[in-house]
Design an enzyme around this catalytic site. Structure first.
Site, mmCIF file in Angstrom:
data_model
loop_
_atom_site.group_PDB
_atom_site.id
_atom_site.type_symbol
_atom_site.label_atom_id
_atom_site.label_comp_id
_atom_site.label_asym_id
_atom_site.label_seq_id
_atom_site.Cartn_x
_atom_site.Cartn_y
_atom_site.Cartn_z
ATOM 1 N N HIS A 41 0.846 -1.195 0.000
ATOM 2 C CA HIS A 41 0.000 0.000 0.000
ATOM 3 C C HIS A 41 0.881 1.245 0.000
ATOM 4 O O HIS A 41 1.808 1.357 0.790
ATOM 5 C CB HIS A 41 -0.892 -0.026 1.243
ATOM 6 C CG HIS A 41 -1.735 1.177 1.441
ATOM 7 N ND1 HIS A 41 -1.755 1.890 2.622
ATOM 8 C CD2 HIS A 41 -2.610 1.804 0.607
ATOM 9 C CE1 HIS A 41 -2.605 2.892 2.520
ATOM 10 N NE2 HIS A 41 -3.130 2.873 1.301
ATOM 11 N N HIS A 84 1.357 11.783 -1.509
ATOM 12 C CA HIS A 84 0.407 11.169 -0.607
ATOM 13 C C HIS A 84 -0.587 12.222 -0.131
ATOM 14 O O HIS A 84 -0.261 13.047 0.722
ATOM 15 C CB HIS A 84 1.137 10.549 0.588
ATOM 16 C CG HIS A 84 0.267 9.706 1.462
ATOM 17 N ND1 HIS A 84 0.764 8.976 2.510
ATOM 18 C CD2 HIS A 84 -1.059 9.449 1.440
ATOM 19 C CE1 HIS A 84 -0.213 8.327 3.107
ATOM 20 N NE2 HIS A 84 -1.338 8.605 2.480
#
Length: 289
Positions: A41, A84
């Site tokens: 992930h 992110h």
């Protein structure tokens, strides 16, 4: 004599290479859609900060045995950047840099099939992703189906390796296969369990995305990356629990529910901090190896 010996040596090498697919002869005749992959992930976000999801680089993740890499992109100066949530929060560099790293590993490992799942929340022009695949050379390895594939229509790993089309690419939203045919619609092929789980919704296998989807005919991804809610709706990964989260006991407690619900293991178990715990052991176990 020397010529015959050379041919024999080449034949032995070729036979040895053909005998293993993703490290196991048993996987060669398995369809891509009938394999469970441990997934990294947010694979490019490496470090010990609150926005980091891995301790090791994408190359090291691949060396470890990970064959499914997920990554977020955001728009920066009009181009996709490995960020992110926000490039101010976490910026791991350009998409080209990320894909170049993967291309180097793929070049050096000819018997491996890998998958990339890329997010595109800013609806960046899909052609810019295609340009990055072309400029890095990774486009030479991509798998492009002739049409929409059902679960039983996917090729085997051996077929993908033999054809050289051993990088499968999905995007969650804002793809356009009429422009870049090898960046496939994730939710045309997959469903996911709830993402960013916390201890309150961690061990379950309900369908979350796409809304209203049924399990039949789809591969599926189980999100098994534990988060801490530090403030309302503000979550950060939980590295302190990573070894426990990635243990065989923890992962199979979820996959057993998936089997009960859908009659099969998930195709991907998506994990934070894949270098901790039993990541590859459980991947092998779920594949019956």
């Amino acid at each position: 004599m020397r010529f015959s010996l050379a041919l024999s040596t080449l034949a032995l090498v070729a036979g040895s290479l053909a005998a293993n697919c993703n490290g196991h002869a048993e996987l060669c005749n398995r369809r891509y859609s009938n394999i469970t992959f441990a997934g990294a992930h947010n694979s490019p976000f490496v470090g010990i900060g609150p926005s980091d999801n891995q301790f090791t680089s994408p190359t090291d993740q691949l060396k470890q045995g990970i064959r499914f890499l997920q990554a977020q992109t955001q728009e920066k100066d009009g181009e996709p950047e490995m960020c992110h949530t926000s490039c101010i929060l976490e910026d791991a560099g350009t998409l080209q840099s990320y894909l170049s790293e993967i291309k180097s590993w793929v070049d050096a490992n000819p018997n491996e099939v890998i998958t990339l799942l890329i997010t595109n929340p800013d609806a960046i022009d899909i052609n810019k992703y295609g340009d990055a695949f072309k400029s890095t050379g990774l486009a030479t390895y991509v798998f492009t189906p002739d049409g929409q594939l059902g679960l039983n229509d996917w090729p085997t790993l051996a077929e993908m390796i033999s054809s050289g089309t051993r990088v499968v690419v999905f995007m969650d939203y804002n793809m356009d296969t009429s422009k870049v045919p090898y960046i496939l619609d994730e939710f045309g092929y997959w469903f996911e369990t709830p993402f960013s789980p916390t201890k309150d919704n961690f061990i379950q296998c309900n369908i979350d995305r796409p809304a209203g989807a049924k399990a039949d005919g789809r591969m599926f991804l189980a999100n098994h990356n534990l988060n801490i809610e530090i403030l309302p709706d503000i979550l950060i990964p939980d590295p302190l629990q990573a070894a426990k989260t990635n243990s065989i006991a923890s992962i199979t407690s979820q996959t057993n529910i998936c089997v009960k619900n859908y009659g099969r293991n998930p195709n991907v178990v998506l994990l934070d901090f894949v270098s901790r715990g039993d990541t590859i052991k459980v991947q092998n176990q779920l594949n019956g190896l």
